[in-house]
Each structure stands twice: as structure tokens, then as C-alpha cells.
Design an enzyme around this catalytic site. Structure first.
Site, PDB file in Angstrom:
ATOM      1  N   GLU A 162     -79.033 -39.013  56.715  1.00  0.00           N
ATOM      2  CA  GLU A 162     -78.953 -37.815  55.853  1.00  0.00           C
ATOM      3  C   GLU A 162     -77.831 -36.844  56.226  1.00  0.00           C
ATOM      4  OE1 GLU A 162     -82.947 -36.193  55.685  1.00  0.00           O
ATOM      5  OE2 GLU A 162     -83.794 -38.183  55.414  1.00  0.00           O
ATOM      6  N   GLU A 267     -87.314 -46.437  52.738  1.00  0.00           N
ATOM      7  CA  GLU A 267     -88.464 -45.524  52.869  1.00  0.00           C
ATOM      8  C   GLU A 267     -89.190 -45.423  51.525  1.00  0.00           C
ATOM      9  OE1 GLU A 267     -87.283 -41.808  54.671  1.00  0.00           O
ATOM     10  OE2 GLU A 267     -85.989 -42.790  56.115  1.00  0.00           O
TER      11      GLU A 267
HETATM   12  O1  G3I Z   1     -96.432 -34.097  66.512  1.00  0.00           O
HETATM   13  C1  G3I Z   1     -96.940 -32.893  65.907  1.00  0.00           C
HETATM   14  C2  G3I Z   1     -98.394 -32.654  66.308  1.00  0.00           C
HETATM   15  O2  G3I Z   1     -98.443 -32.417  67.710  1.00  0.00           O
HETATM   16  C3  G3I Z   1     -98.943 -31.435  65.542  1.00  0.00           C
HETATM   17  O3  G3I Z   1    -100.307 -31.260  65.862  1.00  0.00           O
HETATM   18  C4  G3I Z   1     -98.783 -31.706  64.043  1.00  0.00           C
HETATM   19  C5  G3I Z   1     -99.321 -30.567  63.187  1.00  0.00           C
HETATM   20  O4  G3I Z   1     -98.366 -29.537  63.156  1.00  0.00           O
HETATM   21  O5  G3I Z   1     -97.380 -31.893  63.733  1.00  0.00           O
HETATM   22  C6  G3I Z   1     -96.882 -33.046  64.392  1.00  0.00           C
HETATM   23  O6  G3I Z   1     -95.522 -33.199  64.073  1.00  0.00           O
HETATM   24  C7  G3I Z   1     -95.315 -33.625  62.723  1.00  0.00           C
HETATM   25  C8  G3I Z   1     -94.559 -34.983  62.768  1.00  0.00           C
HETATM   26  O7  G3I Z   1     -94.219 -35.415  61.438  1.00  0.00           O
HETATM   27  C9  G3I Z   1     -95.392 -36.075  63.454  1.00  0.00           C
HETATM   28  O8  G3I Z   1     -96.561 -36.304  62.672  1.00  0.00           O
HETATM   29  C10 G3I Z   1     -94.421 -32.597  62.036  1.00  0.00           C
HETATM   30  O9  G3I Z   1     -95.173 -31.396  61.880  1.00  0.00           O
HETATM   31  C11 G3I Z   1     -94.008 -33.107  60.671  1.00  0.00           C
HETATM   32  O10 G3I Z   1     -93.036 -32.223  60.095  1.00  0.00           O
HETATM   33  C12 G3I Z   1     -93.319 -34.472  60.825  1.00  0.00           C
HETATM   34  O11 G3I Z   1     -93.034 -34.927  59.515  1.00  0.00           O
HETATM   35  C13 G3I Z   1     -92.191 -36.110  59.473  1.00  0.00           C
HETATM   36  C14 G3I Z   1     -90.895 -35.737  58.751  1.00  0.00           C
HETATM   37  O12 G3I Z   1     -90.071 -36.909  58.644  1.00  0.00           O
HETATM   38  C15 G3I Z   1     -90.134 -34.679  59.514  1.00  0.00           C
HETATM   39  O13 G3I Z   1     -89.003 -34.341  58.762  1.00  0.00           O
HETATM   40  C16 G3I Z   1     -92.911 -37.187  58.659  1.00  0.00           C
HETATM   41  O14 G3I Z   1     -94.048 -37.637  59.384  1.00  0.00           O
HETATM   42  C17 G3I Z   1     -91.993 -38.369  58.401  1.00  0.00           C
HETATM   43  O15 G3I Z   1     -92.591 -39.271  57.483  1.00  0.00           O
HETATM   44  C18 G3I Z   1     -90.682 -37.879  57.789  1.00  0.00           C
HETATM   45  O16 G3I Z   1     -89.831 -38.967  57.681  1.00  0.00           O
HETATM   46  C19 G3I Z   1     -88.523 -38.670  57.140  1.00  0.00           C
HETATM   47  C20 G3I Z   1     -87.564 -39.693  57.710  1.00  0.00           C
HETATM   48  O17 G3I Z   1     -87.576 -39.632  59.125  1.00  0.00           O
HETATM   49  C21 G3I Z   1     -86.167 -39.489  57.161  1.00  0.00           C
HETATM   50  N1  G3I Z   1     -86.173 -39.539  55.694  1.00  0.00           N
HETATM   51  C22 G3I Z   1     -87.113 -38.581  55.095  1.00  0.00           C
HETATM   52  C23 G3I Z   1     -88.522 -38.809  55.603  1.00  0.00           C
HETATM   53  C24 G3I Z   1     -89.483 -37.841  54.951  1.00  0.00           C
HETATM   54  O18 G3I Z   1     -89.167 -36.511  55.313  1.00  0.00           O
END
Ligand code: G3I
Length: 375
Positions: A162, A267
Site C-alpha cells: 500500500e 486479500e
Molecule cells: O493485538 C491487539 C489486542 O491486544 C487488542 O486487545 C485488540 C483490541 O484493541 O487489538 C489487537 O490489535 C488489532 C490487530 O488487528 C490484531 O487483531 C488491531 O486493533 C486492529 O487494528 C488490527 O487490524 C488489522 C488491520 O490490518 C490493521 O490495519 C486486521 O486484523 C487485518 O485484517 C488488516 O489487514 C490489512 C492487511 O494487513 C493489508 N491490507 C488491508 C487489510 C485490511 O485492513
């Protein structure tokens, strides 16, 4: 008049036909039941799934079985991102990444590394880097340490993720700010040096939009001209029931393939919920949390929408099969609807249904429709 023997032979013959037809039907039924996603498409492209920490740890046996049986490729949803794997300048955290790689190798799956360089989910310390000498040293350490550790174990890397804006220009990031446009070339050359055999890709979303597609084509051509190794482009398939059109997807697959590189759908998920930008005049930042309009199916997906989702996946997979020669992999961004990031983006706490397995980990109508394409 037919004599008794002839009659008896005819009856015997008819009974045999009846039994063998039923037997064939039963076999077909059995074959249908035992076909998996990876078996159905094994002659076309890899079928992948992004897995979360619980699935890396195999903490749920049903999920573990589905992942092993249905998929031929693995992607790490979060655990190999900079903030987790390299949380401090001199600290690498390989526990989960090692388990992830071991899981993929155990099941003889294609293992994807996601992602080395991304403006998001960075260690906070990276955003504090001020000068190019320091940034180069940290970038070299990051890529060399990680890619060489998994040399021969991770087959494909999303080296940069990205890097583009919606208009095709380069997105502002700490990497662009400190190193200029050259950070991309540097990252790909570092990755190729650390593991010459790994396939290196550029990964982004909305790559079916003409302006962004032109930006991605420019980016790949610049890397090729600079002598950097780039083997593929990852079109993130975060799509909806109504867009992008099959024509837009097809035009993009062809355009990227004409660069002489592989196309990966990295994805894939299909949201069935409305989003703020679908609403005339809606401000995306407007808080829609708790809105029934934006979360219409909290108790379950109506059959009519289940059918729409199945038909959408079917038309998309018909297109993928048409261009199987250009496509290396189709990866679903999550195993089942309950795992999907789309339950919390762009609005927190919704109930979405974007994947092929439901919250009880059963295959949905969409699963049957795409597997049936290979019957
Ligand atoms: O690890 C913490 C946990 O300790 C905490 O309790 C919880 C609640 O706040 O958050 C957890 O972290 C989360 C993380 O995923 C792991 O689950 C983050 O808040 C959350 O923002 C994060 O979201 C991920 C996102 O990327 C971040 O931008 C999504 O799971 C993931 O599917 C998404 O994947 C991205 C690709 O890497 C790139 N392309 C877009 C795609 C969707 O955004």
C-alpha cells in the site's frame, strides 16, 4: 411372446442398471462431499487463507482441520507486521512468526510473508527516525534479519504494501519522507539479496481503479528499470456485492500480467454491508456505530443476500478461471465470517458475512457455487 429366461435376463439387466446408476450417483455425491477448495482448483491456482494468532497456535481443532484440508497457501493476517515482529530497534519477536512458518511447512503449503514495508502497523519507533543513514541501517537490518531467517521457508513476500494513494501517486510515509522514492527499490533489492529464491510482490487495494492501476504499473516498471526483482502484484480483493465490476477486474488482471509478472488476488473478501461512502453525502468519519441501517443483519444473513453473495463469488471465480494462466494465487482474508476484519471496519461491532465459511465454520452457498465450477 418373450420366454421366461429372456424375461428373467431383462429383469436382471434392469436391476443391475438401476444399482449401478445409484452407485454412480452415490460416488458422485461422495466425490462432491470430499472435494476441497484446494483440490478443486489445484490445476488453476493456489487457494490461500489469512490466519490469525489463534489459528497459528492451532487453538481450535475445527479451524486447524479446515485450514489444512481446504487451503494450499497461508498468509499471516498480522503477526509478521513490523509492530509485532520488530517492536524495538534491537528487538525481534519471532515466536509467532516461527509457529506460522512451521504450520505452513508442516502442511506443505505455499507460505506468504506479509509484509516487510508498510506505513501502517509500524513499530512506533520507526516513525521517530529522522535521517536517511539511520533509516537505511534499520531498513537493512529489518529486511535482512527477517528474510534470511525464513529463507527457503517463506515462498512469497509482500515486500512493500500500500505505497500508493488513490490517484496513483506515492503515499506519504516515513519511508518516502526520509529516503525518497528510492525506498521501494532499496527494499526489493534487500529482499532479493536475503533470499534470491523467494517471489517478491507489490501488494495494494483498489488496484482495479484506473488511476491507481496506472500508478501501480508505473511503480512496477520503475522497479524493473532499476533492476529490482519483482515477480508479482497483489490485488487485494476487498470487494463488495456490487463492485468493482467484472470488466474492471479483468482489465486489471490483463494489464498487470502484461508487465511479465504474476497476478495474485491476495486479500479476497466480499462485504454484504453498506458503508458510509455508499450513502449520498455521508461523511466517512461520521460515527455510524450502532446504526441499524449500517448493520442490517445482526442475527443472520437473509437467504436472498446469501444467494447474491454466492452469485458474486461465482462470477468472480469464473473470471479467475478464465485467466488462470495469469493468476498464481487467490487468498481469502480470513477463514470464517466470525474472524473477518470487516466486522469492525469501517464501523466497529458489525456483523458481516464476507467469506466462504460461516460462524459455525460450515461451508456457505458461495463455497458450493465456486467448487461446482470445477465439476
Ligand atoms: O493485538 C491487539 C489486542 O491486544 C487488542 O486487545 C485488540 C483490541 O484493541 O487489538 C489487537 O490489535 C488489532 C490487530 O488487528 C490484531 O487483531 C488491531 O486493533 C486492529 O487494528 C488490527 O487490524 C488489522 C488491520 O490490518 C490493521 O490495519 C486486521 O486484523 C487485518 O485484517 C488488516 O489487514 C490489512 C492487511 O494487513 C493489508 N491490507 C488491508 C487489510 C485490511 O485492513
Amino acid at each position: 411372446m418373450m420366454n421366461k429366461i429372456a424375461k428373467l435376463s431383462l429383469i436382471t439387466f434392469s436391476v443391475c442398471c438401476f444399482l449401478s446408476c445409484n452407485e454412480n450417483k452415490a460416488k458422485q455425491e461422495t466425490t462432491k462431499e470430499t472435494t476441497t477448495l484446494k483440490d478443486a482448483f489445484k490445476d488453476n491456482f493456489q487457494i490461500g487463507v489469512a490466519i490469525n494468532q489463534h489459528q497459528i497456535n492451532e487453538s481450535d481443532t475445527t479451524s486447524a482441520k479446515l485450514i489444512a484440508n481446504e487451503f494450499s497457501s497461508l498468509s499471516p493476517e498480522n503477526n509478521l507486521k513490523w509492530m509485532y515482529i520488530h517492536p524495538q530497534p534491537d528487538v525481534f519477536n519471532f515466536e509467532q512468526p516461527d509457529k506460522y512458518v512451521a504450520l505452513g511447512n508442516k502442511h506443505n503449503m505455499q507460505v506468504v510473508g506479509h509484509t516487510l514495508v508498510w506505513h501502517s502497523q509500524l513499530g512506533e519507533w520507526v516513525n521517530q527516525i529522522k535521517d536517511s543513514t539511520e533509516m537505511i541501517a534499520h531498513l537493512e537490518n529489518h529486511i535482512n534479519t527477517i528474510v534470511s531467517r525464513y529463507k527457503g521457508k517463506i515462498d512469497d513476500w509482500d515486500v512493500v504494501n500500500e505505497a500508493l494513494n488513490e490517484d496513483g501517486t506515492l503515499r506519504e510515509s516515513i519511508f518516502l519522507e526520509i529516503l525518497g522514492e528510492g525506498y521501494l527499490e532499496r527494499a526489493y533489492k534487500l529482499a532479493a539479496k536475503a533470499d534470491p529464491d523467494a517471489a517478491l510482490a507489490y501488494n495494494d487495494y483498489n488496484l482495479t481503479k484506473p488511476e491507481k492501476r496506472e500508478g501501480a504499473i508505473r511503480l512496477v516498471k520503475q522497479l524493473q528499470a532499476a533492476g529490482a526483482k519483482i515477480d508479482g502484484i497483489g490485488m487485494q480483493g476487498h470487494w463488495s456485492l456490487n463492485g468493482p465490476s467484472i470488466e474492471e477486474i479483468e482489465e486489471s488482471i490483463i494489464a498487470y500480467s502484461e508487465l511479465g509478472i504474476k497476478v495474485m488476488i491476495t486479500e479476497l473478501d466480499i462485504t454484504v454491508l453498506p458503508n458510509p461512502w455508499d450513502l449520498e453525502g455521508a461523511e466517512v468519519s461520521q460515527n455510524f456505530e450502532g446504526s441499524e441501517k449500517m448493520n442490517p443483519y445482526p442475527e443472520g444473513l437473509p437467504d436472498s443476500v446469501q444467494v447474491q453473495l454466492a452469485e458474486r463469488y461465482e462470477e468472480i471465480f469464473k473470471l479467475f478461471l478464465k485467466h488462470e494462466d495469469k493468476i498464481d494465487r487467490v487468498t481469502f482474508w480470513g477463514l470464517n465470517d466470525g474472524n473477518s476484519w470487516l466486522n469492525n471496519w469501517p464501523i466497529d461491532g458489525r456483523t458481516n458475512y464476507p467469506l466462504l465459511f460461516d460462524r459455525n465454520q460450515n461451508a456457505k452457498m458461495a463455497y458450493d457455487r465456486i467448487v461446482a465450477l470445477k465439476k
